[in-house]
Design a protein around this motif. Structure first.
Motif, PDB file in Angstrom:
ATOM      1  N   GLY A  73       0.808  -1.211   0.000  1.00  0.00           N
ATOM      2  CA  GLY A  73       0.000   0.000   0.000  1.00  0.00           C
ATOM      3  C   GLY A  73       0.841   1.261   0.000  1.00  0.00           C
ATOM      4  N   HIS A  74       2.078   1.148   0.415  1.00  0.00           N
ATOM      5  CA  HIS A  74       2.959   2.320   0.427  1.00  0.00           C
ATOM      6  C   HIS A  74       4.400   1.833   0.313  1.00  0.00           C
ATOM      7  CE1 HIS A  74       4.397   6.352   1.244  1.00  0.00           C
ATOM      8  NE2 HIS A  74       5.261   5.827   2.117  1.00  0.00           N
ATOM      9  N   GLY A  75       5.207   2.580  -0.448  1.00  0.00           N
ATOM     10  CA  GLY A  75       6.598   2.216  -0.627  1.00  0.00           C
ATOM     11  C   GLY A  75       7.483   3.433  -0.767  1.00  0.00           C
ATOM     12  N   THR A  76       8.744   3.273  -0.370  1.00  0.00           N
ATOM     13  CA  THR A  76       9.711   4.381  -0.456  1.00  0.00           C
ATOM     14  C   THR A  76      11.029   3.865  -0.988  1.00  0.00           C
ATOM     15  OG1 THR A  76      10.435   4.031   1.824  1.00  0.00           O
ATOM     16  CG2 THR A  76       8.692   5.647   1.482  1.00  0.00           C
ATOM     17  N   SER A  77      11.803   4.790  -1.533  1.00  0.00           N
ATOM     18  CA  SER A  77      13.181   4.519  -1.948  1.00  0.00           C
ATOM     19  C   SER A  77      14.011   5.742  -1.585  1.00  0.00           C
ATOM     20  CB  SER A  77      13.292   4.239  -3.447  1.00  0.00           C
ATOM     21  OG  SER A  77      12.697   2.999  -3.773  1.00  0.00           O
ATOM     22  N   LEU A  78      15.093   5.490  -0.891  1.00  0.00           N
ATOM     23  CA  LEU A  78      15.938   6.590  -0.441  1.00  0.00           C
ATOM     24  C   LEU A  78      17.158   6.673  -1.349  1.00  0.00           C
ATOM     25  CD1 LEU A  78      16.600   8.791   1.684  1.00  0.00           C
ATOM     26  CD2 LEU A  78      17.751   7.011   3.004  1.00  0.00           C
ATOM     27  N   ALA A  79      17.334   7.827  -1.969  1.00  0.00           N
ATOM     28  CA  ALA A  79      18.498   8.096  -2.816  1.00  0.00           C
ATOM     29  C   ALA A  79      18.632   7.067  -3.933  1.00  0.00           C
ATOM     30  CB  ALA A  79      19.766   8.137  -1.963  1.00  0.00           C
ATOM     31  N   ARG A  80      17.501   6.779  -4.615  1.00  0.00           N
ATOM     32  CA  ARG A  80      17.558   5.867  -5.766  1.00  0.00           C
ATOM     33  C   ARG A  80      17.781   6.672  -7.030  1.00  0.00           C
ATOM     34  NH1 ARG A  80      14.462   3.989  -9.713  1.00  0.00           N
ATOM     35  NH2 ARG A  80      12.536   4.988  -8.997  1.00  0.00           N
ATOM     36  N   LEU A 131      15.483  10.471 -15.486  1.00  0.00           N
ATOM     37  CA  LEU A 131      16.013  11.835 -15.383  1.00  0.00           C
ATOM     38  C   LEU A 131      17.499  11.879 -15.034  1.00  0.00           C
ATOM     39  CD1 LEU A 131      13.031  13.489 -13.468  1.00  0.00           C
ATOM     40  CD2 LEU A 131      13.459  13.431 -15.942  1.00  0.00           C
ATOM     41  N   ASP A 132      18.103  10.701 -14.834  1.00  0.00           N
ATOM     42  CA  ASP A 132      19.537  10.587 -14.564  1.00  0.00           C
ATOM     43  C   ASP A 132      19.970  11.398 -13.340  1.00  0.00           C
ATOM     44  OD1 ASP A 132      22.063   9.617 -14.937  1.00  0.00           O
ATOM     45  OD2 ASP A 132      22.659  11.244 -16.307  1.00  0.00           O
ATOM     46  N   ARG A 133      19.258  11.255 -12.237  1.00  0.00           N
ATOM     47  CA  ARG A 133      19.655  11.863 -10.960  1.00  0.00           C
ATOM     48  C   ARG A 133      19.010  11.069  -9.822  1.00  0.00           C
ATOM     49  NH1 ARG A 133      16.927  17.778 -10.548  1.00  0.00           N
ATOM     50  NH2 ARG A 133      18.210  17.746  -8.660  1.00  0.00           N
ATOM     51  N   GLU A 134      19.468  11.303  -8.631  1.00  0.00           N
ATOM     52  CA  GLU A 134      18.952  10.561  -7.487  1.00  0.00           C
ATOM     53  C   GLU A 134      17.753  11.274  -6.882  1.00  0.00           C
ATOM     54  OE1 GLU A 134      22.151   9.980  -4.762  1.00  0.00           O
ATOM     55  OE2 GLU A 134      22.908   8.200  -5.825  1.00  0.00           O
ATOM     56  N   TYR A 135      16.759  10.463  -6.467  1.00  0.00           N
ATOM     57  CA  TYR A 135      15.545  11.002  -5.875  1.00  0.00           C
ATOM     58  C   TYR A 135      15.204  10.246  -4.586  1.00  0.00           C
ATOM     59  CZ  TYR A 135      14.140  13.934  -9.829  1.00  0.00           C
ATOM     60  OH  TYR A 135      14.070  14.910 -10.767  1.00  0.00           O
ATOM     61  N   PHE A 136      14.396  10.936  -3.795  1.00  0.00           N
ATOM     62  CA  PHE A 136      13.756  10.293  -2.648  1.00  0.00           C
ATOM     63  C   PHE A 136      12.302  10.058  -3.036  1.00  0.00           C
ATOM     64  CE2 PHE A 136      11.167  10.287   1.147  1.00  0.00           C
ATOM     65  CZ  PHE A 136      11.868   9.457   2.006  1.00  0.00           C
ATOM     66  N   TYR A 137      11.911   8.799  -3.206  1.00  0.00           N
ATOM     67  CA  TYR A 137      10.601   8.448  -3.731  1.00  0.00           C
ATOM     68  C   TYR A 137       9.633   8.033  -2.621  1.00  0.00           C
ATOM     69  CZ  TYR A 137      12.763   8.170  -8.371  1.00  0.00           C
ATOM     70  OH  TYR A 137      13.415   8.454  -9.542  1.00  0.00           O
ATOM     71  N   SER A 138       8.380   8.402  -2.794  1.00  0.00           N
ATOM     72  CA  SER A 138       7.301   7.938  -1.927  1.00  0.00           C
ATOM     73  C   SER A 138       6.112   7.603  -2.799  1.00  0.00           C
ATOM     74  CB  SER A 138       6.918   9.001  -0.901  1.00  0.00           C
ATOM     75  OG  SER A 138       5.799   8.581  -0.143  1.00  0.00           O
ATOM     76  N   ALA A 139       5.684   6.318  -2.789  1.00  0.00           N
ATOM     77  CA  ALA A 139       4.595   5.855  -3.672  1.00  0.00           C
ATOM     78  C   ALA A 139       3.447   5.323  -2.830  1.00  0.00           C
ATOM     79  CB  ALA A 139       5.106   4.781  -4.618  1.00  0.00           C
ATOM     80  N   PRO A 183      14.413  15.584  -5.275  1.00  0.00           N
ATOM     81  CA  PRO A 183      15.810  15.285  -5.616  1.00  0.00           C
ATOM     82  C   PRO A 183      16.646  15.078  -4.343  1.00  0.00           C
ATOM     83  CG  PRO A 183      15.016  17.183  -6.838  1.00  0.00           C
ATOM     84  CD  PRO A 183      13.981  16.882  -5.807  1.00  0.00           C
ATOM     85  N   TYR A 184      17.420  13.994  -4.349  1.00  0.00           N
ATOM     86  CA  TYR A 184      18.291  13.720  -3.204  1.00  0.00           C
ATOM     87  C   TYR A 184      19.619  14.447  -3.433  1.00  0.00           C
ATOM     88  CZ  TYR A 184      20.075  11.255   0.849  1.00  0.00           C
ATOM     89  OH  TYR A 184      20.574  10.950   2.089  1.00  0.00           O
ATOM     90  N   ASP A 185      19.568  15.772  -3.184  1.00  0.00           N
ATOM     91  CA  ASP A 185      20.763  16.589  -3.365  1.00  0.00           C
ATOM     92  C   ASP A 185      21.314  16.978  -1.995  1.00  0.00           C
ATOM     93  OD1 ASP A 185      18.863  18.316  -2.469  1.00  0.00           O
ATOM     94  OD2 ASP A 185      18.688  19.440  -4.364  1.00  0.00           O
ATOM     95  N   ASN A 186      22.245  17.915  -2.004  1.00  0.00           N
ATOM     96  CA  ASN A 186      22.885  18.331  -0.753  1.00  0.00           C
ATOM     97  C   ASN A 186      21.875  18.922   0.227  1.00  0.00           C
ATOM     98  OD1 ASN A 186      25.394  17.495  -1.584  1.00  0.00           O
ATOM     99  ND2 ASN A 186      25.930  19.475  -2.495  1.00  0.00           N
ATOM    100  N   ASN A 187      20.941  19.686  -0.285  1.00  0.00           N
ATOM    101  CA  ASN A 187      19.953  20.320   0.595  1.00  0.00           C
ATOM    102  C   ASN A 187      19.122  19.275   1.329  1.00  0.00           C
ATOM    103  OD1 ASN A 187      20.758  22.925  -0.096  1.00  0.00           O
ATOM    104  ND2 ASN A 187      19.380  22.985  -1.874  1.00  0.00           N
ATOM    105  N   LEU A 188      18.649  18.271   0.560  1.00  0.00           N
ATOM    106  CA  LEU A 188      17.845  17.225   1.203  1.00  0.00           C
ATOM    107  C   LEU A 188      18.683  16.379   2.156  1.00  0.00           C
ATOM    108  CD1 LEU A 188      15.148  15.829   1.468  1.00  0.00           C
ATOM    109  CD2 LEU A 188      15.753  14.361  -0.473  1.00  0.00           C
ATOM    110  N   ALA A 189      19.912  16.094   1.742  1.00  0.00           N
ATOM    111  CA  ALA A 189      20.793  15.302   2.612  1.00  0.00           C
ATOM    112  C   ALA A 189      21.019  16.019   3.945  1.00  0.00           C
ATOM    113  CB  ALA A 189      22.125  15.029   1.915  1.00  0.00           C
TER     114      ALA A 189
END
Length: 476
Positions: free
Chosen positions: A125-132, A137-145, A160-166
């Motif tokens: 029912g819910h899934g996440t991926s950290l820094a996938r 788009l050829d970049r890392e994201y923090f996903y929530s589905a 986007p899993y960039d410096n700000n999010l980190a």
């Protein structure tokens, strides 16, 4: 001092304790910081997941019941979130992409059924991926589905899993600095405590080494200890040891004096006996009266030797085996009456009187032989030194747990400077007169030790009108 200190420093218990405790504390502190960092990061990830799930729910409301999502409506909704980096993707449960705000050609996008967050959402029912890493788009994201089963679609949002999010997901660094300050403070406190402990142990080790090598303990390194409980205990140990050393030295001196005194006391009668016997042997024709006189003198000297050896044996028993004495009910009144009868002839020869004011039945628990020695030696001492025409008086008073006895005479007494030493072994006020009277110099020492064995006390002083007054107690 240097060799002691170097040896102690190499194997210092204080240093070992400090390093061990410090290592355990640092390990605990590091583990706690790591745990706290991970926990705080997980907490922030949870907050971000909740925020993205809220976005997913809002987006689902817009597309609910619609066969095809309206691009303009979703685009306007995404813009209302005030985050240009927010990516929104709608995926059917078979993995086909229905909408993506970053790709207009989303119909040409590859199937997303294999994406980890999609698979987890379809399953739970819910899934996440950290820094996938996003292959699209050829970049890392923090996903929530989030999977909405009723409509058969998965709403996925991502940042986007960039410096700000980190940095946002990192734990608060102020906590780390606070923990480090606490570690430093506790380390200093621990060092101060262990240092005091180590100082005490070092001093005790020096003390033990010096004591083992019979070296002087009057040194500066053993003068003072830290002001704590262990320091106090260490000081007491050293003081007790010094006191024992002093006592041992005093005992050695007393033993040497005793040996010298015994040798001296034995020398005179042995020399006398030897001289008389040599005279008899070298003069076989000596007349009978002279020979008999010499033999009588030999017998008298042998009696003196017997008395001396008996007194020494008594003192040895008192010193070496005080608990081996056989205690029984002893009738002191009857004992003193017998002593009075035994010394009647001596009293008569010196024109002395004996006043016995003891009660008829005076019973104590004690050693028959030692109590006899107490009263007999006091009587013999008075007969020998009180003087002719004097009297001896003995009285007793009962208390709850003991009897108090007063044994006194009205003779010449003793000079005050000698009173404190009367109970010493072989001590004599008038040495020449004492030996002439046949005394061994051990009678009053036996009196004192026997009374102490019977849990009593004894003291002596001069009577105001002359003579000696012995006051002593014997437990009932």
């Amino acid at each position: 001092m240097d060799r002691y200190f170097c040896k102690v420093k190499a194997i210092s218990v204080g240093n070992k304790l400090y390093l061990t405790v410090l290592s355990l504390f640092l390990a605990f502190a590091v583990a706690f910081i790591v745990f706290q960092q991970a926990r705080e990061k997980q907490y922030k990830i949870g907050l971000l997941e909740s925020r993205l799930e809220s976005f997913n729910a809002q987006i689902h409301e817009e597309v609910q019941g619609k066969r095809q999502p309206v691009d303009n409506t979703l685009t306007a909704l995404v813009k209302s979130f005030n985050n240009k980096e927010l990516r929104v993707t709608l995926v059917r449960k078979d993995g086909r992409v229905l909408y993506d705000n970053f790709r207009r050609d989303y119909a040409q996008m590859p199937n997303h059924a294999s994406r980890p967050e999609i698979k987890e959402a379809l399953r739970q029912g819910h899934g996440t991926s950290l820094a996938r890493h996003s292959s699209t788009l050829d970049r890392e994201y923090f996903y929530s589905a989030t999977y909405f089963k009723r409509d058969g679609i998965v709403v996925r949002t991502a940042l986007p899993y960039d410096n700000n999010l980190a940095k946002t997901l990192q734990a608060d660094q102020h906590f780390i600095w606070f923990a480090l300050v606490i570690i430093v403070l506790l380390t200093l406190v621990l060092y101060r405590f262990v240092n005091r402990l180590g100082t005490n142990i070092t001093k005790l080790r020096i003390f033990a080494s010096r004591a083992d090598h019979n070296e002087s303990l009057e040194t500066e390194d053993l003068a003072a200890f830290p002001d704590d409980e262990l320091g106090e205990i260490a000081e007491r140990i050293i003081k007790i040891y010094k006191r024992l050393q002093t006592t041992r030295r005093e005992q050695d001196i007393l033993k040497r004096q005793l040996t010298q005194n015994v040798a001296h006391e034995l020398k005179t009668p042995v020399a006398s006996i030897q001289g008389y016997l040599e005279t008899i042997l070298e003069n076989p024709h000596i007349d009978a009266p002279t020979k008999e006189m010499f033999l009588q003198r030999c017998y008298a000297q042998s009696e003196r030797l017997t008395s001396l050896l008996r007194d020494i044996s008594t003192l040895n028993r008192l010193d070496d085996a005080p608990n081996m004495q056989n205690f029984e009910d002893v009738n002191i009144s009857e004992m003193v009456q017998n002593i009075q009868k035994e010394t009647a002839l001596q009293l008569e020869q010196r024109h002395m009187t004996f006043h016995n004011y003891l009660p008829g039945e005076l019973i104590v628990k004690g050693s028959q032989s030692l109590l006899y020695s107490v009263f007999r030696n006091l009587t013999d001492n008075a007969i020998a030194y009180a003087g002719e025409g004097t009297s001896i008086t003995i009285t007793a008073e009962r208390h709850t747990d003991y009897w108090t006895f007063v044994f006194s005479d009205n003779g010449v007494g003793v000079p005050p400077e000698h009173l404190s030493r009367l109970f010493e072994r072989f001590y004599r006020v008038d040495k020449g007169r004492s030996r002439k009277m046949g005394g061994t110099g051990l009678g009053l020492a036996i009196v004192k030790n026997a009374i102490l064995l019977h849990k009593g006390t004894v003291n002596v002083r001069n009577n105001p009108d002359g003579g000696l007054r012995f006051t002593f107690t014997i437990a009932i």
